[in-house]
Design an enzyme around this catalytic site. Structure first.
Site, PDB file in Angstrom:
ATOM      1  N   ASP A  26      46.525  95.066  47.933  1.00  0.00           N
ATOM      2  CA  ASP A  26      46.779  95.849  48.783  1.00  0.00           C
ATOM      3  C   ASP A  26      48.160  96.572  48.920  1.00  0.00           C
ATOM      4  OD1 ASP A  26      47.000  96.809  51.639  1.00  0.00           O
ATOM      5  OD2 ASP A  26      46.341  95.128  52.653  1.00  0.00           O
ATOM      6  N   VAL A  27      47.965  98.023  48.929  1.00  0.00           N
ATOM      7  CA  VAL A  27      49.460  98.561  48.712  1.00  0.00           C
ATOM      8  C   VAL A  27      50.339  98.338  49.991  1.00  0.00           C
ATOM      9  CG1 VAL A  27      48.722 100.139  47.132  1.00  0.00           C
ATOM     10  CG2 VAL A  27      48.561 100.657  49.419  1.00  0.00           C
ATOM     11  N   TYR A  59      46.558 111.299  59.750  1.00  0.00           N
ATOM     12  CA  TYR A  59      46.552 111.568  58.141  1.00  0.00           C
ATOM     13  C   TYR A  59      47.545 112.698  57.996  1.00  0.00           C
ATOM     14  CZ  TYR A  59      44.479 112.971  53.709  1.00  0.00           C
ATOM     15  OH  TYR A  59      44.470 113.022  52.340  1.00  0.00           O
ATOM     16  N   ASN A 111      48.134 106.858  44.650  1.00  0.00           N
ATOM     17  CA  ASN A 111      47.029 107.571  45.068  1.00  0.00           C
ATOM     18  C   ASN A 111      46.281 106.927  46.373  1.00  0.00           C
ATOM     19  OD1 ASN A 111      44.350 109.092  44.375  1.00  0.00           O
ATOM     20  ND2 ASN A 111      43.678 107.166  44.198  1.00  0.00           N
ATOM     21  N   LYS A 133      50.793 112.449  55.407  1.00  0.00           N
ATOM     22  CA  LYS A 133      50.673 113.330  54.023  1.00  0.00           C
ATOM     23  C   LYS A 133      52.026 114.121  54.047  1.00  0.00           C
ATOM     24  CE  LYS A 133      47.199 111.584  51.930  1.00  0.00           C
ATOM     25  NZ  LYS A 133      47.419 110.643  50.882  1.00  0.00           N
ATOM     26  N   VAL A 169      38.291 118.235  47.792  1.00  0.00           N
ATOM     27  CA  VAL A 169      37.693 117.616  46.462  1.00  0.00           C
ATOM     28  C   VAL A 169      36.502 117.018  46.739  1.00  0.00           C
ATOM     29  CG1 VAL A 169      38.144 115.995  44.768  1.00  0.00           C
ATOM     30  CG2 VAL A 169      40.112 116.580  46.090  1.00  0.00           C
ATOM     31  N   THR A 170      35.725 117.635  45.485  1.00  0.00           N
ATOM     32  CA  THR A 170      34.291 117.546  45.595  1.00  0.00           C
ATOM     33  C   THR A 170      34.128 115.738  45.387  1.00  0.00           C
ATOM     34  OG1 THR A 170      34.232 117.552  43.084  1.00  0.00           O
ATOM     35  CG2 THR A 170      33.253 119.596  44.739  1.00  0.00           C
ATOM     36  N   ILE A 205      39.136 110.050  43.070  1.00  0.00           N
ATOM     37  CA  ILE A 205      40.074 110.783  42.587  1.00  0.00           C
ATOM     38  C   ILE A 205      40.935 109.869  41.618  1.00  0.00           C
ATOM     39  CG2 ILE A 205      42.242 112.004  42.785  1.00  0.00           C
ATOM     40  CD1 ILE A 205      40.964 113.029  45.438  1.00  0.00           C
ATOM     41  N   SER A 246      48.317 115.813  50.084  1.00  0.00           N
ATOM     42  CA  SER A 246      47.183 116.636  50.323  1.00  0.00           C
ATOM     43  C   SER A 246      47.867 118.027  50.845  1.00  0.00           C
ATOM     44  CB  SER A 246      46.437 115.940  51.386  1.00  0.00           C
ATOM     45  OG  SER A 246      45.476 116.964  52.217  1.00  0.00           O
TER      46      SER A 246
HETATM   47  N1  LIG Z   1      39.123 113.677  48.734  1.00  0.00           N
HETATM   48  C1  LIG Z   1      39.618 114.710  49.032  1.00  0.00           C
HETATM   49  O1  LIG Z   1      39.225 115.653  49.607  1.00  0.00           O
HETATM   50  C2  LIG Z   1      41.224 114.575  49.081  1.00  0.00           C
HETATM   51  C3  LIG Z   1      41.788 115.820  49.559  1.00  0.00           C
HETATM   52  C4  LIG Z   1      43.469 115.694  49.597  1.00  0.00           C
HETATM   53  C5  LIG Z   1      44.101 114.337  49.329  1.00  0.00           C
HETATM   54  N2  LIG Z   1      43.266 113.428  48.987  1.00  0.00           N
HETATM   55  C6  LIG Z   1      44.102 112.112  48.635  1.00  0.00           C
HETATM   56  O2  LIG Z   1      43.762 111.471  47.286  1.00  0.00           O
HETATM   57  C7  LIG Z   1      43.858 110.191  47.444  1.00  0.00           C
HETATM   58  C8  LIG Z   1      42.387 109.617  46.832  1.00  0.00           C
HETATM   59  O3  LIG Z   1      41.494 110.016  47.613  1.00  0.00           O
HETATM   60  P1  LIG Z   1      39.770 109.857  47.478  1.00  0.00           P
HETATM   61  O4  LIG Z   1      39.082 110.990  48.105  1.00  0.00           O
HETATM   62  O5  LIG Z   1      39.730 109.568  46.098  1.00  0.00           O
HETATM   63  O6  LIG Z   1      39.621 108.525  48.365  1.00  0.00           O
HETATM   64  P2  LIG Z   1      38.587 107.499  48.296  1.00  0.00           P
HETATM   65  O7  LIG Z   1      38.428 106.915  49.563  1.00  0.00           O
HETATM   66  O8  LIG Z   1      37.465 107.751  47.504  1.00  0.00           O
HETATM   67  O9  LIG Z   1      39.222 106.499  47.203  1.00  0.00           O
HETATM   68  C9  LIG Z   1      40.211 105.742  47.683  1.00  0.00           C
HETATM   69  C10 LIG Z   1      40.778 104.516  46.869  1.00  0.00           C
HETATM   70  O10 LIG Z   1      41.993 103.660  47.423  1.00  0.00           O
HETATM   71  C11 LIG Z   1      41.478 102.288  47.635  1.00  0.00           C
HETATM   72  N3  LIG Z   1      42.224 101.725  48.888  1.00  0.00           N
HETATM   73  C12 LIG Z   1      42.233 102.055  50.027  1.00  0.00           C
HETATM   74  N4  LIG Z   1      42.971 101.435  50.888  1.00  0.00           N
HETATM   75  C13 LIG Z   1      43.989 100.566  49.911  1.00  0.00           C
HETATM   76  C14 LIG Z   1      45.017  99.944  49.999  1.00  0.00           C
HETATM   77  N5  LIG Z   1      45.490  99.355  51.333  1.00  0.00           N
HETATM   78  N6  LIG Z   1      45.379  99.194  48.947  1.00  0.00           N
HETATM   79  C15 LIG Z   1      44.896  99.528  47.638  1.00  0.00           C
HETATM   80  N7  LIG Z   1      44.029 100.497  47.553  1.00  0.00           N
HETATM   81  C16 LIG Z   1      43.239 100.929  48.749  1.00  0.00           C
HETATM   82  C17 LIG Z   1      40.200 102.262  47.879  1.00  0.00           C
HETATM   83  O11 LIG Z   1      39.409 101.152  47.623  1.00  0.00           O
HETATM   84  C18 LIG Z   1      39.361 103.334  46.909  1.00  0.00           C
HETATM   85  O12 LIG Z   1      39.287 102.992  45.681  1.00  0.00           O
HETATM   86  C19 LIG Z   1      44.101 109.776  48.812  1.00  0.00           C
HETATM   87  O13 LIG Z   1      45.389 109.559  48.937  1.00  0.00           O
HETATM   88  C20 LIG Z   1      43.720 110.903  49.531  1.00  0.00           C
HETATM   89  O14 LIG Z   1      44.409 111.061  50.888  1.00  0.00           O
HETATM   90  C21 LIG Z   1      41.918 113.465  48.978  1.00  0.00           C
END
Ligand SMILES: NC(=O)c1ccc[n+]([C@@H]2O[C@H](COP(=O)([O-])OP(=O)(O)OC[C@H]3O[C@@H](n4cnc5c(N)ncnc54)[C@H](O)[C@@H]3O)[C@@H](O)[C@H]2O)c1
Length: 260
Positions: free
Chosen positions: A63-64, A156, A90, A160, A189-190, A17, A143
């Protein structure tokens, strides 16, 4: 182009995303700094974005959850591109998937640290830069799980819900400086993470992929999953002048799975 002259930081922007959001921001004219714990992937993503959109992008390993690293990120973006006008919080992790009495405290803590403390830290350190310009847009990725209960995902869901609360309180605080804060709440999300979630459900329930996918889509009004591009479109809107009077909102992008 809607975002010419903007400089955006996208945390967790190296893939999935976050990468869709970073790409869309660049396609609308913003310089983008991709901040991800996976430094190599962040740099690779930045190279790809620069090549695809002709807008210089940069990648940084961050690292955030670490305040010093977040401070260094903001300083890097200002030095490289002059300012920061957009922050997309994100980065997020799924956290433990288990009954609450079986969740260990480390699993709880790391989920809170990445999903909530990370949003606080990045916002804390970007606000002084945005205050100077009396403008800025902070977008948090929460989310729909921040709005409705999700059994077996206590950490989680709680994190959120915290992000949504943080967004509202921060919006009320910084609006007088011309800074807007909004939250997007995606549904299912796909992508890779969805595959992991479905595989977990298949294992636990003995259901087939098709059965799990159908059940998940069925609870949405549009009977669909969310393509990450729709999240990116919404983020662009929330960063652009077209949404100038919108702040403190949490917007569901979920095919109508949640309507509040
Ligand atoms: N995928 C879904 O269905 C979905 C649904 C609702 C919300 N979200 C939210 O959307 C956001 C992105 O989700 P996604 O599915 O793309 O996740 P993902 O796991 O595919 O990607 C997350 C990214 O964050 C990075 N990351 C993880 N820990 C970190 C840290 N401590 N510091 C910096 N970077 C870090 C990872 O390396 C990765 O690139 C997240 O906050 C997730 O909770 C996702």
């Amino acid at each position: 182009m809607k975002l010419e002259g903007n400089v955006a930081i996208v945390t967790g922007g190296a893939k999935a995303i976050g990468l869709h959001i970073a790409s869309k921001l660049a396609s609308e004219g913003a310089h983008v700094v991709i901040a991800d714990i996976d430094a190599a992937a962040a740099e690779e993503a930045a190279v790809g974005i620069t090549r695809a959109y002709g807008r210089e992008a940069a990648g940084m390993g961050v690292d955030v959850t670490d305040e010093r690293q977040v401070e260094a990120l903001i300083a890097f973006a200002v030095e490289r591109f002059g300012t920061v006008t957009i922050l997309v919080n994100n980065a997020g992790i799924m956290g433990p998937v288990d009954e609450t009495d079986k969740v260990d405290v480390d699993g709880w803590d790391v989920t809170m640290a990445v999903n909530l403390r990370g949003v606080f830290l990045s916002s804390k350190h970007v606000i002084p830069v945005m205050k100077q310009r009396k403008a800025g847009s902070i977008i948090n990725v929460a989310s729909i799980t921040g709005k409705r209960p999700l059994p077996l995902r206590l950490a989680y869901a709680t994190s959120k819900m915290g992000v949504i609360g943080l967004g509202r309180s921060l919006a009320a605080e910084v609006g007088k400086f011309g800074i807007r804060v909004n939250t997007v709440c995606p549904g299912s999300v796909t992508g890779e993470r969805q595959q992991h979630v479905f595989e977990g459900i298949m294992k636990a329930s003995g259901k087939s992929y098709e059965e799990v996918a159908t059940e998940k889509a069925e609870v949405t009004a549009l009977k669909t999953f969310v393509d990450p591009d729709y999240i990116a479109h919404c983020v662009v809107y929330l960063c652009s002048d077209e949404s100038w009077v919108i702040t403190g909102q949490d917007i569901n992008i979920c095919g109508g799975a949640v309507m509040y």
